[in-house]
Write an enzyme that holds these catalytic residues in place. Structure first.
Site, PDB file in Angstrom:
ATOM      1  N   THR A   7       0.845  -1.177   0.000  1.00  0.00           N
ATOM      2  CA  THR A   7       0.000   0.000   0.000  1.00  0.00           C
ATOM      3  C   THR A   7       0.878   1.222   0.000  1.00  0.00           C
ATOM      4  O   THR A   7       1.875   1.271   0.713  1.00  0.00           O
ATOM      5  CB  THR A   7      -0.879   0.083   1.258  1.00  0.00           C
ATOM      6  OG1 THR A   7      -1.731  -1.043   1.290  1.00  0.00           O
ATOM      7  CG2 THR A   7      -1.727   1.335   1.268  1.00  0.00           C
ATOM      8  N   LYS A  39      -8.291   1.349  -1.690  1.00  0.00           N
ATOM      9  CA  LYS A  39      -7.859   1.677  -0.335  1.00  0.00           C
ATOM     10  C   LYS A  39      -8.176   3.118   0.037  1.00  0.00           C
ATOM     11  O   LYS A  39      -7.783   3.587   1.098  1.00  0.00           O
ATOM     12  CB  LYS A  39      -6.357   1.431  -0.215  1.00  0.00           C
ATOM     13  CG  LYS A  39      -5.969   0.002  -0.573  1.00  0.00           C
ATOM     14  CD  LYS A  39      -4.484  -0.119  -0.702  1.00  0.00           C
ATOM     15  CE  LYS A  39      -4.127  -1.405  -1.406  1.00  0.00           C
ATOM     16  NZ  LYS A  39      -2.719  -1.437  -1.772  1.00  0.00           N
ATOM     17  N   GLY A  51      -7.765   7.217   3.298  1.00  0.00           N
ATOM     18  CA  GLY A  51      -7.044   6.099   2.721  1.00  0.00           C
ATOM     19  C   GLY A  51      -6.344   5.344   3.826  1.00  0.00           C
ATOM     20  O   GLY A  51      -5.977   5.927   4.850  1.00  0.00           O
ATOM     21  N   SER A 130       3.909   1.094   2.458  1.00  0.00           N
ATOM     22  CA  SER A 130       5.173   0.530   1.966  1.00  0.00           C
ATOM     23  C   SER A 130       5.986   1.525   1.149  1.00  0.00           C
ATOM     24  O   SER A 130       7.190   1.625   1.300  1.00  0.00           O
ATOM     25  CB  SER A 130       4.897  -0.699   1.099  1.00  0.00           C
ATOM     26  OG  SER A 130       4.194  -1.665   1.822  1.00  0.00           O
TER      27      SER A 130
END
Length: 180
Positions: A7, A39, A51, A130
């Protein structure tokens, strides 16, 4: 234990516009499980955008809790976020949820964490997940050169997708105009 990754969420606030963009990739170790997850979504009768990064079920639980807080506090995002953070930090069940969120309304952008943090990012840019640091660096560099918040967010997400193996270019973007 297997590890889920994948993500990148970015929030950009500039020139009376708030934007939250998120990629669609969900990975299990080195395998892409889903390329087009959503998301980013609207909350609070469409007046709040958010989000998430982290475990999907945990994030949806937090979105539902935030929705309830927004109803309880008549759409006041800061108050709702603080109350959610208190619950998240003190409730035995919620304390175990593994997710982070960026939320925004017409006035404010916030990062919410399970540590009880309710952070208002300086400089109009926030990023989690990430590839969050890649997107944050890119958006910060672009911020003074692009007038449009959505353009900054999209370009930053492209850069993050080019660098982070857990981020792709299948974006969901939500915008609130006339943001302070």
């Amino acid at each position: 234990m297997e590890s889920w990754h994948g993500t990148t969420i970015i929030g950009v606030r500039k020139n009376n516009k708030a934007v939250i963009a998120g990629d669609g990739q969900v990975s299990l170790q080195s395998t892409v499980i889903k390329p087009n997850a959503r998301k980013v979504r609207r909350l609070g009768d469409g007046k709040v955008i958010g989000g998430f990064a982290g475990a999907t079920a945990d994030a949806f639980t937090l979105f539902e809790r935030l929705e309830r807080k927004l109803e309880q506090y008549h759409g006041a995002l800061m108050r709702s976020a603080v109350e959610l953070a208190k619950d998240w930090r003190t409730d035995k069940y919620l304390r175990n949820l593994e997710a982070m969120m960026i939320v925004a309304d017409k006035d404010i952008t916030l990062i919410l964490t399970g540590n009880g943090d309710v952070l208002e990012p300086a400089g109009g840019v926030a990023a989690i997940g990430s590839g969050g640091n890649f997107a944050l660096a890119a958006a910060t560099a672009l911020f003074d050169y692009e007038d449009d918040a959505e353009t900054v967010a999209r370009k930053a997400m492209k850069i993050a997708a080019d660098i982070c193996v857990y981020t792709n270019d299948q974006l969901t973007v939500e915008t609130i105009e006339d943001a302070a």
